[in-house]
Design a protein around this motif. Structure first.
Motif, PDB file in Angstrom:
ATOM      1  N   ASP A   1      18.241  -2.584 -55.811  1.00  9.94           N
ATOM      2  CA  ASP A   1      18.558  -4.580 -55.411  1.00  9.94           C
ATOM      3  C   ASP A   1      18.052  -4.728 -54.023  1.00  9.94           C
ATOM      4  O   ASP A   1      18.113  -5.578 -52.873  1.00  9.94           O
ATOM      5  N   VAL A   2      16.757  -3.692 -53.535  1.00  5.05           N
ATOM      6  CA  VAL A   2      15.948  -4.027 -52.202  1.00  5.05           C
ATOM      7  C   VAL A   2      14.885  -3.625 -52.525  1.00  5.05           C
ATOM      8  O   VAL A   2      14.778  -2.404 -53.547  1.00  5.05           O
ATOM      9  N   HIS A   3      13.943  -4.533 -51.626  1.00  6.83           N
ATOM     10  CA  HIS A   3      12.479  -3.849 -51.469  1.00  6.83           C
ATOM     11  C   HIS A   3      12.177  -4.607 -50.279  1.00  6.83           C
ATOM     12  O   HIS A   3      12.732  -4.210 -49.586  1.00  6.83           O
ATOM     13  N   CYS A   4      10.403  -3.930 -50.290  1.00  8.39           N
ATOM     14  CA  CYS A   4      10.159  -4.181 -49.022  1.00  8.39           C
ATOM     15  C   CYS A   4       8.232  -4.319 -49.277  1.00  8.39           C
ATOM     16  O   CYS A   4       8.267  -3.601 -49.590  1.00  8.39           O
ATOM     17  N   ARG A   5       8.349  -4.607 -47.604  1.00  9.32           N
ATOM     18  CA  ARG A   5       6.354  -5.223 -47.775  1.00  9.32           C
ATOM     19  C   ARG A   5       6.085  -4.665 -46.440  1.00  9.32           C
ATOM     20  O   ARG A   5       6.506  -4.228 -45.199  1.00  9.32           O
ATOM     21  N   LEU A   6       5.173  -3.691 -46.491  1.00 10.02           N
ATOM     22  CA  LEU A   6       4.303  -3.108 -45.253  1.00 10.02           C
ATOM     23  C   LEU A   6       2.563  -3.864 -44.415  1.00 10.02           C
ATOM     24  O   LEU A   6       2.770  -4.390 -45.784  1.00 10.02           O
ATOM     25  N   ASP A   7       3.301  -4.093 -43.830  1.00  6.16           N
ATOM     26  CA  ASP A   7       1.928  -4.442 -43.442  1.00  6.16           C
ATOM     27  C   ASP A   7       1.583  -4.358 -41.725  1.00  6.16           C
ATOM     28  O   ASP A   7       1.800  -4.096 -41.262  1.00  6.16           O
ATOM     29  N   GLY A   8      -0.088  -3.573 -41.086  1.00  7.84           N
ATOM     30  CA  GLY A   8       0.033  -3.823 -40.220  1.00  7.84           C
ATOM     31  C   GLY A   8      -1.100  -4.712 -40.114  1.00  7.84           C
ATOM     32  O   GLY A   8      -1.909  -4.726 -38.845  1.00  7.84           O
ATOM     33  N   GLY A   9      -1.422  -5.793 -40.474  1.00  7.80           N
ATOM     34  CA  GLY A   9      -2.550  -6.849 -39.944  1.00  7.80           C
ATOM     35  C   GLY A   9      -3.547  -6.770 -40.751  1.00  7.80           C
ATOM     36  O   GLY A   9      -4.580  -7.878 -40.067  1.00  7.80           O
ATOM     37  N   TYR A  10      -4.119  -5.526 -41.336  1.00  7.67           N
ATOM     38  CA  TYR A  10      -5.470  -5.708 -42.276  1.00  7.67           C
ATOM     39  C   TYR A  10      -5.612  -4.642 -43.029  1.00  7.67           C
ATOM     40  O   TYR A  10      -4.611  -3.749 -43.065  1.00  7.67           O
ATOM     41  N   GLU A  11      -6.030  -4.667 -43.753  1.00  9.90           N
ATOM     42  CA  GLU A  11      -5.762  -4.094 -45.434  1.00  9.90           C
ATOM     43  C   GLU A  11      -5.548  -2.639 -45.338  1.00  9.90           C
ATOM     44  O   GLU A  11      -4.953  -1.558 -45.715  1.00  9.90           O
ATOM     45  N   THR A  12      -6.686  -1.972 -44.269  1.00 11.62           N
ATOM     46  CA  THR A  12      -6.902  -0.513 -43.991  1.00 11.62           C
ATOM     47  C   THR A  12      -5.833   0.216 -42.766  1.00 11.62           C
ATOM     48  O   THR A  12      -6.262   0.972 -42.323  1.00 11.62           O
ATOM     49  N   ALA A  13      -4.871  -0.638 -41.978  1.00 11.34           N
ATOM     50  CA  ALA A  13      -3.822  -0.263 -41.215  1.00 11.34           C
ATOM     51  C   ALA A  13      -2.915   1.080 -41.572  1.00 11.34           C
ATOM     52  O   ALA A  13      -2.824   1.292 -42.603  1.00 11.34           O
ATOM     53  N   GLU A  14      -3.312   1.866 -40.148  1.00 12.52           N
ATOM     54  CA  GLU A  14      -2.661   3.355 -40.257  1.00 12.52           C
ATOM     55  C   GLU A  14      -1.190   2.797 -40.396  1.00 12.52           C
ATOM     56  O   GLU A  14      -0.016   3.382 -40.907  1.00 12.52           O
ATOM     57  N   ARG A  15      -0.674   1.953 -38.586  1.00 13.51           N
ATOM     58  CA  ARG A  15       0.638   1.714 -38.361  1.00 13.51           C
ATOM     59  C   ARG A  15       0.804   0.272 -38.881  1.00 13.51           C
ATOM     60  O   ARG A  15       0.209  -1.163 -38.743  1.00 13.51           O
ATOM     61  N   LYS A  16       2.042   0.227 -39.342  1.00 13.78           N
ATOM     62  CA  LYS A  16       2.239  -1.329 -40.581  1.00 13.78           C
ATOM     63  C   LYS A  16       4.294  -1.711 -39.858  1.00 13.78           C
ATOM     64  O   LYS A  16       4.292   0.005 -39.659  1.00 13.78           O
ATOM     65  N   ARG A  17       3.795  -2.479 -39.760  1.00 14.97           N
ATOM     66  CA  ARG A  17       4.755  -3.214 -40.011  1.00 14.97           C
ATOM     67  C   ARG A  17       6.372  -3.330 -41.197  1.00 14.97           C
ATOM     68  O   ARG A  17       5.310  -3.422 -42.445  1.00 14.97           O
ATOM     69  N   ALA A  18       7.193  -3.698 -41.791  1.00 11.81           N
ATOM     70  CA  ALA A  18       7.796  -3.030 -42.830  1.00 11.81           C
ATOM     71  C   ALA A  18       9.013  -4.783 -42.261  1.00 11.81           C
ATOM     72  O   ALA A  18       9.598  -5.007 -41.615  1.00 11.81           O
ATOM     73  N   ILE A  19       9.150  -5.319 -44.139  1.00 11.65           N
ATOM     74  CA  ILE A  19      10.422  -6.202 -44.195  1.00 11.65           C
ATOM     75  C   ILE A  19      11.204  -5.696 -44.890  1.00 11.65           C
ATOM     76  O   ILE A  19      10.034  -5.229 -46.724  1.00 11.65           O
ATOM     77  N   ILE A  20      12.217  -5.608 -44.854  1.00  9.34           N
ATOM     78  CA  ILE A  20      13.166  -4.606 -46.139  1.00  9.34           C
ATOM     79  C   ILE A  20      13.977  -6.382 -46.260  1.00  9.34           C
ATOM     80  O   ILE A  20      14.506  -6.866 -45.131  1.00  9.34           O
ATOM     81  N   ALA A  21      14.312  -6.647 -47.841  1.00  7.74           N
ATOM     82  CA  ALA A  21      14.942  -7.495 -47.907  1.00  7.74           C
ATOM     83  C   ALA A  21      15.637  -7.515 -49.597  1.00  7.74           C
ATOM     84  O   ALA A  21      15.353  -6.882 -50.274  1.00  7.74           O
ATOM     85  N   PRO A  22      16.627  -7.990 -49.820  1.00  8.25           N
ATOM     86  CA  PRO A  22      16.711  -8.327 -51.032  1.00  8.25           C
ATOM     87  C   PRO A  22      15.966  -8.584 -51.832  1.00  8.25           C
ATOM     88  O   PRO A  22      14.907  -9.355 -51.940  1.00  8.25           O
TER      89      PRO A  22
END
Length: 260
Positions: A56-77
Motif C-alpha cells: 500500500d506504499v510507494h516512493c519517488r526518488l529525485d536528486g535534481g537531475y537524471e543521473t544524480a547519485e544522492r537523492k531525496r525520497a518522498i514516501i506516500a500511500p
C-alpha cells in the motif's frame, strides 16, 4: 517489523532500516507523506527494498537531475500521485568574489559547508565547474548557506541560489588504470589502485572504512566484479570498468576508473 529483515543488512545499517520502516508504516497506516533529506545510493536501495515489502506504499526518488547519485525520497500511500510533488531542492552556486579562484576540489566545498554546522544529509551532489561549484541542497538549508558561506579553503566566495533548471553538471573525470591481478579479491585490487601494501590495506578495511557500492564491506577477500564502485575513506574511490580477459599466465586484466 519482523527481525528477519535485519538479516539482509549490515548491523551498522539497522538504525536506518528502523527509520525507513517507520516512514513506510506511517504512510500505510496514517496516510502520512514523508519527504526525506538526501540519501546515498545504499540508503535509497534499502528504502526501496522496504517500500516493495508493503503493497500500500510507494516512493519517488529525485536528486535534481537524471543521473544524480544522492537523492531525496518522498514516501506516500500508493493512491497518491507523486509525479508533481515538490522535492524542495535548490542549487547553491558558489563563485570567487575577486575573480581569482584557486584550484578547489569537491572536498573543499564539502568541508566548508559542514564547517558551518550543516548536516551532510542536507547536501546532494556537488559539481565542481569552472570558477566555482553548483551544489544541490534542501530548500530548508538553502537560505542559511546562502547567507553564511563566505569562505572555502581560504578563498573568499560569493553565493547565489538558482532554480534546478540552471544546474550545471560537471563531467566525471576518471583516471584509467590497467591492472594485471591474480584474482578479483578486493584487498588485492584496492592495494594496486592506491599503491599500498596488502598489510596497509587490511587496516582500513577491517576498521569499517571501505564500501562496495556504498555498502560497508569488511571482508578483504570479497570478489569484485564489473560495475562495482569501491571507496576507501581517506584515499578516494574507483570503479571497476571492465574485466578485459585472462593472460596466458592466468592473470586477470582489469580496467579501473579512479575518480580524480
Amino acid at each position: 517489523m519482523t527481525k528477519d529483515i535485519y538479516g539482509h543488512f549490515h548491523q551498522d545499517e539497522h538504525h536506518f532500516v528502523d527509520k525507513a520502516w517507520d516512514w513506510v508504516e506511517r504512510a500505510a497506516e496514517q496516510h502520512a507523506v514523508k519527504l526525506t533529506d538526501f540519501l546515498d545510493p545504499r540508503q535509497a536501495f534499502i528504502l526501496n527494498s522496504l517500500v516493495n515489502r508493503h503493497p500500500d506504499v510507494h516512493c519517488r526518488l529525485d536528486g535534481g537531475y537524471e543521473t544524480a547519485e544522492r537523492k531525496r525520497a518522498i514516501i506516500a500511500p500508493d493512491y497518491r500521485s507523486l509525479d508533481s510533488e515538490d522535492m524542495a531542492m535548490a542549487v547553491l552556486a558558489v563563485s570567487s568574489g575577486d575573480g581569482k579562484f584557486l584550484t578547489l576540489e569537491h572536498g573543499d566545498y564539502m568541508g566548508a559547508i559542514l564547517g558551518l554546522g550543516m548536516k551532510r544529509d542536507k547536501v546532494g551532489d556537488i559539481h565542481v565547474i569552472e570558477g566555482g561549484c553548483h551544489c544541490l541542497v534542501t530548500q530548508d538549508a538553502a537560505d542559511y548557506l546562502h547567507l553564511n558561506l563566505s569562505q572555502v579553503h581560504r578563498v573568499h566566495v560569493q553565493t547565489e541560489l538558482l532554480s534546478l533548471n540552471k544546474l550545471e553538471v560537471a563531467q566525471v573525470q576518471l583516471d584509467e588504470l590497467h591492472l594485471s591481478v591474480a584474482s578479483m579479491r578486493m584487498d588485492g585490487i584496492v592495494s594496486d589502485v592506491f599503491r599500498l601494501s596488502r598489510a596497509k590495506v587490511l587496516i582500513p578495511i577491517q576498521a569499517g572504512r571501505c564500501r562496495v557500492n556504498w555498502k560497508l564491506e569488511e571482508d578483504p577477500s570479497k570478489p569484485l566484479k564489473e560495475g562495482d564502485m569501491i571507496s576507501l575513506q581517506g584515499f578516494g574511490r574507483f570503479k571497476v570498468l571492465e574485466v578485459e580477459g585472462v593472460s596466458k599466465k592466468g592473470r586477470i586484466r582489469v580496467k579501473i576508473g579512479k575518480f580524480a
